[in-house]
Write a protein that holds these residues in place. Structure first.
Motif, PDB file in Angstrom:
ATOM      1  N   HIS A  10      -5.427  -6.177  -2.044  1.00 34.79           N
ATOM      2  CA  HIS A  10      -5.650  -5.001  -1.196  1.00 34.79           C
ATOM      3  C   HIS A  10      -5.977  -5.456   0.217  1.00 34.79           C
ATOM      4  O   HIS A  10      -6.607  -6.482   0.432  1.00 34.79           O
ATOM      5  CB  HIS A  10      -6.748  -4.106  -1.759  1.00 34.79           C
ATOM      6  CG  HIS A  10      -8.118  -4.710  -1.733  1.00 34.79           C
ATOM      7  ND1 HIS A  10      -8.639  -5.463  -2.763  1.00 34.79           N
ATOM      8  CD2 HIS A  10      -9.077  -4.673  -0.781  1.00 34.79           C
ATOM      9  CE1 HIS A  10      -9.844  -5.854  -2.457  1.00 34.79           C
ATOM     10  NE2 HIS A  10     -10.148  -5.397  -1.252  1.00 34.79           N
ATOM     11  N   VAL A  18       4.821  -2.668  -1.307  1.00 36.79           N
ATOM     12  CA  VAL A  18       3.684  -1.758  -1.146  1.00 36.79           C
ATOM     13  C   VAL A  18       3.555  -0.882  -2.382  1.00 36.79           C
ATOM     14  O   VAL A  18       4.480  -0.149  -2.735  1.00 36.79           O
ATOM     15  CB  VAL A  18       3.852  -0.879   0.109  1.00 36.79           C
ATOM     16  CG1 VAL A  18       2.670   0.080   0.235  1.00 36.79           C
ATOM     17  CG2 VAL A  18       3.962  -1.751   1.352  1.00 36.79           C
ATOM     18  N   GLU A  22       0.353   2.917   0.085  1.00 35.51           N
ATOM     19  CA  GLU A  22       0.217   2.720   1.530  1.00 35.51           C
ATOM     20  C   GLU A  22      -1.216   2.978   1.990  1.00 35.51           C
ATOM     21  O   GLU A  22      -1.718   2.296   2.903  1.00 35.51           O
ATOM     22  CB  GLU A  22       1.180   3.641   2.277  1.00 35.51           C
ATOM     23  CG  GLU A  22       1.238   3.396   3.776  1.00 35.51           C
ATOM     24  CD  GLU A  22       1.721   2.002   4.120  1.00 35.51           C
ATOM     25  OE1 GLU A  22       1.082   1.360   4.987  1.00 35.51           O
ATOM     26  OE2 GLU A  22       2.725   1.546   3.533  1.00 35.51           O
ATOM     27  N   ARG A  23      -1.873   3.936   1.357  1.00 31.24           N
ATOM     28  CA  ARG A  23      -3.257   4.224   1.757  1.00 31.24           C
ATOM     29  C   ARG A  23      -4.033   4.738   0.548  1.00 31.24           C
ATOM     30  O   ARG A  23      -3.943   5.901   0.179  1.00 31.24           O
ATOM     31  CB  ARG A  23      -3.306   5.241   2.896  1.00 31.24           C
ATOM     32  CG  ARG A  23      -4.656   5.333   3.576  1.00 31.24           C
ATOM     33  CD  ARG A  23      -4.610   6.214   4.820  1.00 31.24           C
ATOM     34  NE  ARG A  23      -5.829   6.046   5.611  1.00 31.24           N
ATOM     35  CZ  ARG A  23      -6.958   6.741   5.417  1.00 31.24           C
ATOM     36  NH1 ARG A  23      -6.997   7.662   4.464  1.00 31.24           N
ATOM     37  NH2 ARG A  23      -8.016   6.519   6.174  1.00 31.24           N
ATOM     38  N   GLU A  27      -7.986  -1.277   5.657  1.00 31.98           N
ATOM     39  CA  GLU A  27      -7.410  -0.649   6.839  1.00 31.98           C
ATOM     40  C   GLU A  27      -8.089  -1.171   8.111  1.00 31.98           C
ATOM     41  O   GLU A  27      -9.314  -1.162   8.217  1.00 31.98           O
ATOM     42  CB  GLU A  27      -7.591   0.870   6.728  1.00 31.98           C
ATOM     43  CG  GLU A  27      -6.753   1.680   7.686  1.00 31.98           C
ATOM     44  CD  GLU A  27      -6.760   3.159   7.323  1.00 31.98           C
ATOM     45  OE1 GLU A  27      -5.691   3.697   6.980  1.00 31.98           O
ATOM     46  OE2 GLU A  27      -7.844   3.778   7.358  1.00 31.98           O
ATOM     47  N   ARG A  74      -4.700  -0.753   1.708  1.00 26.65           N
ATOM     48  CA  ARG A  74      -3.294  -0.752   1.322  1.00 26.65           C
ATOM     49  C   ARG A  74      -3.130  -1.715   0.152  1.00 26.65           C
ATOM     50  O   ARG A  74      -3.628  -2.843   0.188  1.00 26.65           O
ATOM     51  CB  ARG A  74      -2.418  -1.195   2.504  1.00 26.65           C
ATOM     52  CG  ARG A  74      -0.922  -1.048   2.246  1.00 26.65           C
ATOM     53  CD  ARG A  74      -0.123  -1.153   3.529  1.00 26.65           C
ATOM     54  NE  ARG A  74      -0.176  -2.467   4.121  1.00 26.65           N
ATOM     55  CZ  ARG A  74       0.885  -3.127   4.609  1.00 26.65           C
ATOM     56  NH1 ARG A  74       2.082  -2.554   4.581  1.00 26.65           N
ATOM     57  NH2 ARG A  74       0.754  -4.311   5.153  1.00 26.65           N
TER      58      ARG A  74
END
Length: 310
Positions: free
Chosen positions: A145, A162, A165-166, A148, A265
């Motif tokens: 991970h 991925v 993404e968030r 951010e 992410r």
């Protein structure tokens, strides 16, 4: 003194970690022992390899030259060992991962897909360390991970897929915490709490500090490992960010934060073109873990996440 592979590995670990303390932890040795080893290496090479500063260590020009020769040697040695073991033991998949509730389901699917393949697992709090191991041929895949705002140091020669993404980070607190009565918690409601964070998790403290700064908060922060943090949280002494797949727990409340200020992410790292099936199995395992956690499932539903679609 003759240089050995372990000496080169120690030099690279110090350079990558940026401090003797972090490098010693990654190598599984004490800091005094690593410091003594570095001094011996510098005496053998007749030159200073690192500048010791208040904020850590950085390579000298001579150190950068030595590291430039050491890294390819380590990569070739790791590849040689990996190829020799594969030839001796048959198919094998070497997995690295930061902590995740998706791991059991991922391993189960991989075993079911290829029962003849020997699977090994390395769990590490440092995503950067796992990426380095994958690039060096010590791991085949790494599930990591990226906090951010704190980009990982991705070595060359890796392909990143991925997974999310968030992914929002939730917050864990004691069951009798006043904020636990709400399904969604505002950061301001936790301003008076002590927050605990593991500084060895790449980017976690920096990410949390940025979130506090944006909110104009300066709460107390306690650096602690996961097991110590859990005890403090249950007893009401601290709160902490946590993965949304955490829980449910009988002794702890886990809630989303309003506005999702803290996120990561999720990535799977491999060498280019390899192990596409590992990604598919990981996605299915993560979906299983996510949908099995009611607060996270509700969050995904509000977001209209594609994870809700099988």
């Amino acid at each position: 003194m003759e240089l050995e592979v372990r000496h080169l590995r120690a030099l690279c670990a110090i350079a990558d970690a940026g401090s003797l303390h972090k490098a010693a932890r990654q190598l599984g040795v004490s800091q005094p022992s690593l410091t003594t080893q570095l001094r011996r290496i510098e005496r053998a090479l007749e030159g200073e390899l690192f500048l010791r500063e208040r904020t850590g260590c950085r390579p000298t020009p001579f150190g950068r030259t030595v590291l430039g020769r050491a890294r390819p040697l380590l990569a070739e040695m790791a590849a040689l060992v990996a190829e020799a073991r594969a030839a001796a033991h048959g198919p094998r998949l070497r997995i690295g991962s930061t902590a995740s509730r998706a791991l059991p389901g991922w391993l189960r699917r991989l075993h079911r897909r290829a029962p003849e393949t020997e699977t090994t697992l390395v769990v590490d709090v440092s995503a950067n360390a796992l990426l380095r191991m994958t690039a060096a041929g010590q791991l085949d895949v790494a599930f990591v991970h990226e906090v951010e705002g704190s980009p990982l140091r991705v070595p060359g020669g890796l392909e990143l897929r991925v997974l999310m993404e968030r992914e929002p980070q939730f917050v864990s607190m004691s069951l009798d915490h006043p904020a636990a009565r709400s399904p969604v918690v505002e950061l301001q409601d936790l301003a008076g709490d002590r927050w605990t964070v593991d500084p060895s998790v790449d980017g976690e403290w920096d990410g949390l500090r940025r979130v506090f700064a944006r909110a104009g908060l300066t709460p107390q922060v306690l650096h602690a490992d996961y097991h110590t943090a859990a005890s403090l949280i249950v007893s009401g002494e601290a709160v902490a960010p946590c993965q949304p797949t955490s829980g449910p727990r009988d002794d702890m409340a886990i809630r989303p934060l309003l506005g999702d200020p803290l996120a990561v992410r999720l990535l799977l790292a491999t060498r280019p073109g390899e192990h596409a099936e590992a990604y598919e199995d990981l996605r299915a395992a993560y979906r299983e873990a996510a949908l099995g956690t009611p607060p996270y499932r509700a969050w995904l539903s509000r977001q209209g996440s594609p994870l809700l679609v099988a």
